[in-house]
Design an enzyme around this catalytic site. Structure first.
Site, PDB file in Angstrom:
ATOM      1  N   SER A  83       8.257   4.352   4.521  1.00 37.04           N
ATOM      2  CA  SER A  83       9.636   4.343   3.632  1.00 37.04           C
ATOM      3  C   SER A  83       9.187   3.839   2.389  1.00 37.04           C
ATOM      4  CB  SER A  83      10.772   3.099   4.205  1.00 37.04           C
ATOM      5  OG  SER A  83      11.950   2.929   3.905  1.00 37.04           O
ATOM      6  N   ASP A  87       0.807  -1.115   0.037  1.00 38.30           N
ATOM      7  CA  ASP A  87      -0.195   0.376   0.393  1.00 38.30           C
ATOM      8  C   ASP A  87       0.939   1.300  -0.049  1.00 38.30           C
ATOM      9  OD1 ASP A  87      -2.185  -1.918   0.566  1.00 38.30           O
ATOM     10  OD2 ASP A  87      -3.037  -1.151   2.292  1.00 38.30           O
ATOM     11  N   HIS A 133       4.761  -7.066  -0.042  1.00 37.78           N
ATOM     12  CA  HIS A 133       4.115  -8.678  -0.730  1.00 37.78           C
ATOM     13  C   HIS A 133       4.996  -8.713  -2.064  1.00 37.78           C
ATOM     14  CE1 HIS A 133       0.881  -9.323   1.975  1.00 37.78           C
ATOM     15  NE2 HIS A 133       1.095  -8.603   2.461  1.00 37.78           N
TER      16      HIS A 133
END
Length: 301
Positions: A249, A91, A148
């Protein structure tokens, strides 16, 4: 301005980023009872965290702040686009995305940085992605922070590059030259059906650590550390978790020339969710379900 936000801003101004990051990493991993619960509740309010999508909604069960920060989502909250060649691994918000030209990637308007430097300085590694494409995704503190797999693939190697821990929000991206090649990063190279793909996990101010599913927390060292996993047969499917950040980050995805194109809607400032299309055979095939969100202001954090 909430207590948490005010405290972070004050400490940021009076403390070097490396020291601040070290302090935050230690404090946020320590069980502090009611104060931990206070910080978590304050964080939820400050960053408008969507509690409905979290797997464990019991705030009292989180013993440290970081346990909540790296929270997992409920099953099905991030559907994986099966039509895409590869999907967003996180995300976040698109910083820049496009072609890698003359060994350079765009950082911001008027600022480029070196592909070879980004992956640790070995020409053999950067050659995989020459004239290929990239997508840079910024994760604000409000985002889900697990990383992911963008596509089915097998881990070939990792390259840990030590460095600085500058903030990676819009202000610094636009004003700090070679930001991504100066900050600490872990370059993870996979072999996939479209060639090599790299998932580059970039550290930043307040990032307590970078962790991977295959090797745990990355140990910060003085020199570049290369690990060969080509004989380990570490295979991951699209959407599998491969790591996480503690605090905000950036993740940069690199892929080979002719390995696919960006969807038509990918542009700087677009908020994305893990699992949406990132690489397509044809840009015109970009899913109509890829919706723009309104949280791009997070990039200023």
């Amino acid at each position: 301005m909430t207590f948490t936000t005010a405290l972070l801003k004050v400490v940021q101004f009076i403390t070097p980023f490396t020291t601040l990051t070290s302090l935050s990493a230690k404090l946020t991993d320590v069980p502090m009872g009611k104060f931990t619960q206070f910080l978590i509740r304050n964080f939820i309010k400050t960053f408008n965290i969507n509690m409905e999508e979290i797997a464990n909604k019991d705030i009292l069960s989180y013993k440290t702040f970081n346990e909540f920060f790296i929270r997992k989502l409920s099953e099905g909250e991030r559907p994986i686009d099966t039509e895409a060649l590869a999907v967003s691994p996180v995300d976040g918000t698109i910083g820049q995305a496009g072609a890698i030209k003359n060994g350079l990637l765009i950082q911001a308007k008027g600022l480029d940085y070196s592909l070879k430097a980004l992956v640790g300085g070995d020409k053999a590694d950067s050659n995989f992605f020459e004239d290929g494409n990239f997508a840079c995704i910024y994760l604000s503190p409000s985002n889900y922070h697990r990383i992911h797999m963008p596509i089915d693939g097998t881990l070939v190697k990792t390259i840990h590059v030590p460095g600085e821990l500058f903030p990676v929000g819009t202000r610094n991206i636009s004003n700090t030259k070679n930001l991504y090649t100066r900050n600490e990063r872990l370059v993870c190279i996979f072999q996939t059906q479209i060639g090599h793909i790299a998932v580059v996990m970039v550290g930043a101010a307040l990032v307590g650590s970078i962790s991977t599913t295959w090797d745990g927390t990355v140990v910060r060292r003085k020199g570049i550390e290369v690990k060969d996993y080509s004989k380990e047969n570490l295979r991951y499917k699209k959407g599998d978790e491969i790591g996480y950040f503690k605090y905000g980050s950036t993740v940069i995805v690199l892929w080979e020339k002719d390995g696919g194109v960006l969807p038509l809607d990918i542009e700087p400032g677009l908020a994305v969710k893990m699992g949406r299309s990132l690489i397509m055979e044809d840009a015109a095939e970009s899913s109509k379900d890829n919706i723009k969100h309104s949280d791009t202001d997070d990039m200023n954090n």
